[in-house]
Structure formats: C-alpha cells, structure tokens
Design a protein around this motif. Structure first.
Motif, short mmCIF file in Angstrom:
data_model
loop_
_atom_site.label_atom_id
_atom_site.label_comp_id
_atom_site.label_asym_id
_atom_site.label_seq_id
_atom_site.Cartn_x
_atom_site.Cartn_y
_atom_site.Cartn_z
N ASP A 36 0.69 -1.15 -0.05
CA ASP A 36 -0.02 0.02 0.02
C ASP A 36 0.85 1.27 0.13
O ASP A 36 2.09 1.25 -0.06
CB ASP A 36 -1.00 -0.13 1.27
CG ASP A 36 -2.23 -0.72 1.07
OD1 ASP A 36 -2.35 -1.27 0.13
OD2 ASP A 36 -2.65 -1.16 1.97
N LYS A 37 0.22 2.50 0.03
CA LYS A 37 1.00 3.62 0.07
C LYS A 37 1.85 3.64 1.36
O LYS A 37 3.08 4.16 1.34
CB LYS A 37 -0.13 4.87 -0.03
CG LYS A 37 0.61 6.30 -0.04
CD LYS A 37 -0.27 7.47 -0.07
CE LYS A 37 0.26 8.65 -0.01
NZ LYS A 37 1.42 8.90 -1.06
N GLU A 38 1.28 3.17 2.42
CA GLU A 38 2.10 3.06 3.67
C GLU A 38 2.17 1.44 4.00
O GLU A 38 1.08 0.75 3.97
CB GLU A 38 1.29 3.75 4.98
CG GLU A 38 1.46 5.35 4.71
CD GLU A 38 1.19 6.11 6.01
OE1 GLU A 38 1.25 7.27 6.11
OE2 GLU A 38 0.61 5.41 6.99
N ARG A 107 6.62 5.00 3.59
CA ARG A 107 5.51 5.73 2.70
C ARG A 107 6.04 5.86 1.28
O ARG A 107 7.22 6.34 1.10
CB ARG A 107 5.31 7.07 3.30
CG ARG A 107 4.67 7.14 4.59
CD ARG A 107 4.33 8.35 5.27
NE ARG A 107 3.67 8.33 6.38
CZ ARG A 107 3.77 9.15 7.35
NH1 ARG A 107 4.43 10.31 7.21
NH2 ARG A 107 3.15 9.31 8.72
N CYS A 108 5.06 5.47 0.35
CA CYS A 108 5.27 5.50 -1.24
C CYS A 108 5.09 6.86 -1.43
O CYS A 108 4.10 7.66 -1.12
CB CYS A 108 4.71 4.56 -1.80
SG CYS A 108 4.79 2.83 -1.12
N ASP A 111 0.34 7.15 -4.80
CA ASP A 111 -0.77 6.88 -4.11
C ASP A 111 -1.23 5.60 -5.19
O ASP A 111 -1.72 5.90 -6.25
CB ASP A 111 -1.74 7.82 -4.06
CG ASP A 111 -2.92 7.11 -2.87
OD1 ASP A 111 -3.12 5.94 -2.86
OD2 ASP A 111 -3.50 7.99 -2.64
N PRO A 112 -1.18 4.16 -4.60
CA PRO A 112 -1.91 3.29 -5.44
C PRO A 112 -3.21 3.15 -5.56
O PRO A 112 -3.83 2.83 -6.62
CB PRO A 112 -1.32 1.94 -4.74
CG PRO A 112 -1.27 2.58 -3.41
CD PRO A 112 -0.69 3.70 -3.35
N ASN A 113 -3.87 4.00 -4.86
CA ASN A 113 -5.73 4.26 -5.20
C ASN A 113 -5.74 5.16 -6.14
O ASN A 113 -7.02 5.37 -6.57
CB ASN A 113 -5.87 4.53 -3.53
CG ASN A 113 -6.04 3.75 -2.55
OD1 ASN A 113 -6.15 2.51 -2.80
ND2 ASN A 113 -5.70 4.12 -1.23
#
Length: 533
Positions: A36-38, A107-108, A111-113
């Motif tokens: 995820d993003k985190e 933290r990426c 944002d994959p969403n």
C-alpha cells in the motif's frame, strides 16, 4: 545474527509484516507482495542497530523512479530512491532505539489508489544484528495474561451488590477474578468459499495456519452463505472441523456471513457445525426477524453481529435487530471505524451520518463491541481484532462470553483493557428507579489499560460524548483511570441543588483507549437503565 524472510509465504513473512500488504503474487518469476501507500515491517531484534536489506520492485507508471520515505518511531530515518522497473536490493541502517515495539513505516510517493498500477512490490527481507532475537517481537502478541484487577472497586462491588443486573444475572458471575483471561482473535475471516476475493482468499487451513503463526487464540471463518451451494456448505463446515483437529491450539468458532442488501451484513456465530443449508435468500431466513425462531426450532444456539453498519455500500438496518439474538456489533474492521460519524480510523467519504454504532446505542440498542478483519486477499488480524474475557478458550466458553458481551474491540494492536462501574464489568446492564437510585450513586468508574505501544489517552464516553479524559505525554504503556460521578452532578461538574430529576434518565458508558500510534480499543458498554416503578 542474520534472519531471512521469504515474502509472499505466510509461514515466513507473517512474523514481520505489520500492515499495508496484499495477497502474494508473482512478478518476473519472484513471489512477492503488493504494498500500500504505507506499509510497516516489524524488527525482531530487541536491541542494538540492525542492517536491513529489502528486495523491492518499482512499478510506478511510465517507469519513473520514485522515493520511499522510511520512518522510525514517527521520525524520518532515510529516503530510498527506487530504480525503474526491475528488482533491486536496498540497504537501511536501523539505529538502536528505546521504543517498546521496533517497527519501520514506509511511505510511497505514489498513491496506488489513484494510479492503475502497483507502485511498490516487496520480494525479500533480510536483517542482520548483534542483539538477541526477541521471540515476543518475532511473533508479536500479548501473551494470555490474567486481567488486571481494578482493586479500588472491590469494596464498592460488595456495597452495591444489590443493584439489579439485567436478566437476574448474579453479579459475581461477571466480576473479574484471577481465573479470567483476555484472549485475542479475528472473528471475521473470509476464505476461498467466498467469491469476493476468490481465488486469493486462501483456504480455511491456510488461514488457520496464519492465525497460529500470529499468536491468535481463536478464529471465526465467516464466509458468505449466499456464495455456497448445498454441497459447498457441507464441505465448508467439514473443513472447519478439520482445521480444529489440525490446529488444537487455535479455537475455531463456526460462523457464516448473512448478507442482505436490504437489511445489512451480519455474521452468525454457532457452537456447532451441524447445520442445514440456509442464507439470506432462503425463505425461512430471508429477514433478521426470522433468524432466532429458525434456530430455536432447530435447537441450535446462535447469535449474530452486524458489521460496517454506517458504510454506504452495506448499511445495516438496526430497526429490525432482535435484542436477544443480536448482542454485538462490529465497531471496527478493514472498512474502518463505525463508532460514530467522522470518527478516527474512518473513511469519511464512504459513510453516512445517523447510521453509526453511537446512533444505534442512542436508539436504545444494547450492543457489545467486537472487531474483525473482514479480510479479503489479506491475512487474519489485518485490521480489527476481538478480545474475549473468559475463564478458558474452549469453544463453548468463548462463544458464551461473546454472547454475554464480555468482550471488546481493538484496531490492529493487542491492547489489554479492563473497565468497571461500581464493580460491574463491561457488558453489564444495571436497572434502577426512583427508589433505588441512592443505591447506585455515586458511580465509581475505573479502567486499566496495558498497551504494546505508548498510551495517548483514555476517554470515558457517556451517551456519545467524552465526559472525562486522561492524557499521557510520557511514553507509558500501562495506566489506570478512575472517575467518580455523584448523584447530582452533570458531566461538567455542575450541581443541581433543587431537585433530583437529572438522575431520572438512562446512560451508556464505555472506554476508548487510544495509543500514540493511532490504534484504538473500545470496551463494550455498561448500561444504566432508568425504569419508573
């Protein structure tokens, strides 16, 4: 000492994956997990510095490089620049820290969403350190432990023992004693018997193995009855029986999810696996009001709990709840918090005002609180957990404790919580009238909390409002709470000196314990119900 973990194999990576990971997949011939993003990784070395090496794949759109921020104890440790579209190893020096739970947060930048891609994938992790490996961190959990006594209330319990309890229950039966323990587990787990997430939900046996690896005391499989044929149904409960035999250290609670688009989603928990095929589409059980009569006719002991009640896609209709059959509500899961509108840990854009757990309590429902994973493509415990206070962890004992509301909900971390009013524990209902009110007041409220991380605050919630809070600036993991409410006091301490009308109303109290890392525990409420005599 060097430790190596194969990411994508639950028997290996379940030790260190804290949160933010999805179902295993293959990428360029390597087994890995989508991040995820985190996402978080636990460090099992209890002391000293650690050299951490991660094998990461950058799947950012257009093959651009991106940054991965690494945080330790909430502070930025370093930044990794991921190379484009290939696997690379990245080394991180993790310094020694005094934190009670050593974990890194990543933290990426992307944002994959919001992107039709998987920006970061994790394939392997190795750790090298000079300190000894802490087994409690390698398999993170709070061990089964006698519940903390709120000893300050013991005299009040003896003095107030004549305060009537709902259903004529003996108060001593519900008083915590040295033989009561807190057991943790996930009561909302989907497997490949549910079509949502198939075929990546894994089998019943695989999910049970993960629960054992993670130190869970119990698990409830809650696959959709609507997704099964009669043959699937028989196979489902046969596999539940087999899992209990294969993993005797794990109590398996038989259950299904009853999924109605008219009345909401409810999990139904049983003591038996010998059940005829049924679901929310069969005529005999297509309405919540039909469920208890149906099971009574079969001689089957069962109860249910609604979940994600205020989320728009699956709103729960509490107007049709049977108080004898529906003693609990799932206040937290991977969907987020359903405690109240705009609550912490809630996806606000997905909820609607007026349909929360607090709204249901205000309407007079007597719901105890549980937490569940509602896991699809993730692992048992990835989200909410339920803590059951019981004298043992066999199926009949755990099942009855849940039905009696001797349980509470936690988000992610295993927080140990104790809560009494005048010696009565969470889940109790006390009735009083104009003649017995003097036997009930003052209210002596006490709570104890033991957390795996630092405590931020304990809050006493009364009829939906926080009336008292104990904050901690220090990094303490264990605190006690005591608050006295006198007969003539309002929550703000104002006194009514003219009459006693302000005590002639019902109250619902519960404790909200919040850690500094954002994880929360919600005790089941204690109800004070005024009834005119």
């Amino acid at each position: 000492m060097k430790l190596t973990f194969q990411i994508g194999k639950p028997e290996s990576d379940a030790h260190i994956l804290a949160h933010g990971f999805h179902v295993p997949r293959e990428m360029q011939g390597r087994l890995c997990r989508i991040c995820d993003k985190e996402f978080g990784l636990a460090i099992p070395f209890s002391e000293g510095s650690v050299l951490l090496t991660l094998s990461l794949f950058n799947g950012a759109p257009d093959a651009v490089s991106q940054e991965l921020t690494v945080l330790l104890d909430g502070k930025q440790l370093t930044t990794i620049t991921l190379k484009e579209l290939s696997w690379h190893d990245y080394a991180i020096e993790v310094p020694a820290t005094t934190s009670t739970s050593r974990a890194l947060l990543f933290r990426c930048a992307i944002d994959p969403n919001r992107q039709p891609t998987h920006p970061v994938l994790l394939c392997g992790v190795s750790m090298e350190g000079e300190g000894h490996v802490n087994e409690a961190l390698l398999r993170p959990r709070i061990e089964v432990h006698p519940i903390r006594m709120t000893s300050m209330l013991r005299p009040y319990h003896e003095i107030r023992k004549n305060a009537p309890v709902y259903g004529g229950m003996d108060s001593k039966k519900y008083s915590y004693s040295s033989d009561k323990h807190i057991y943790f587990g996930d009561v909302h787990v989907h497997t490949n018997h549910s079509k949502c997430g198939f075929p990546n939900n894994r089998s019943i046996e695989e999910n049970a193995a993960v629960a054992v690896e993670r130190g869970h005391d119990f698990i409830a499989f809650t696959d959709h009855g609507e997704h099964m044929s009669e043959e699937d149904w028989k196979q489902y409960f046969a596999e539940i029986r087999a899992a209990q035999q294969t993993f005797p250290q794990l109590t398996v609670i038989p259950a299904i999810e009853w999924t109605s688009y008219s009345h909401g989603h409810r999990n139904i928990y049983y003591k038996t696996t010998e059940l005829p095929f049924h679901n929310s589409n069969t005529f005999e059980t297509n309405h919540p009001g039909k469920l208890r009569p149906y099971y009574d006719a079969l001689g089957v002991e069962a109860f249910c709990a609604a979940h994600h009640p205020c989320y728009l896609e699956h709103l729960a209709n509490f107007a049709v709840s049977d108080p004898e059959f529906e003693p609990l509500v799932e206040i937290y899961s991977t969907w987020g918090s359903s405690e109240r509108y705009r609550a912490e840990l809630q996806h606000e854009r997905d909820v609607i005002p007026g349909a929360s757990v607090q709204d249901a309590l205000a309407a007079g429902h007597k719901f105890g609180f549980i937490g569940g994973g509602d896991v699809h493509n993730t692992l048992p415990g990835d989200g909410g957990l339920t803590a059951i206070i019981a004298s043992g962890k066999d199926l009949p004992t755990l099942w009855q404790a849940m039905k009696d509301r001797s349980c509470y909900a936690v988000a992610n971390d295993r927080i140990m919580l104790d809560f009494h009013i005048n010696g009565y524990p969470m889940g109790s209902r006390l009735t009083f009238n104009q003649f017995t009110v003097d036997k009930l007041f003052p209210l002596n409220v006490a709570a104890s909390v033991v957390c795996p991380d630092a405590v931020d605050r304990l809050e006493l919630v009364a009829n939906g409002e926080v009336i008292c809070s104990k904050n901690h600036r220090e990094c303490k993991t264990e605190i006690d709470f005591f608050h006295r409410i006198r007969k003539m006091e309002s929550p703000g301490g104002r006194h009514n000196t003219g009459a006693s009308h302000d005590v002639n109303f019902s109250r619902c109290y519960y404790i909200r314990a919040v850690q500094k890392n954002g994880c929360i525990a919600w005790s089941s409420p204690i109800w004070l119900d005024f009834e005119w005599a």
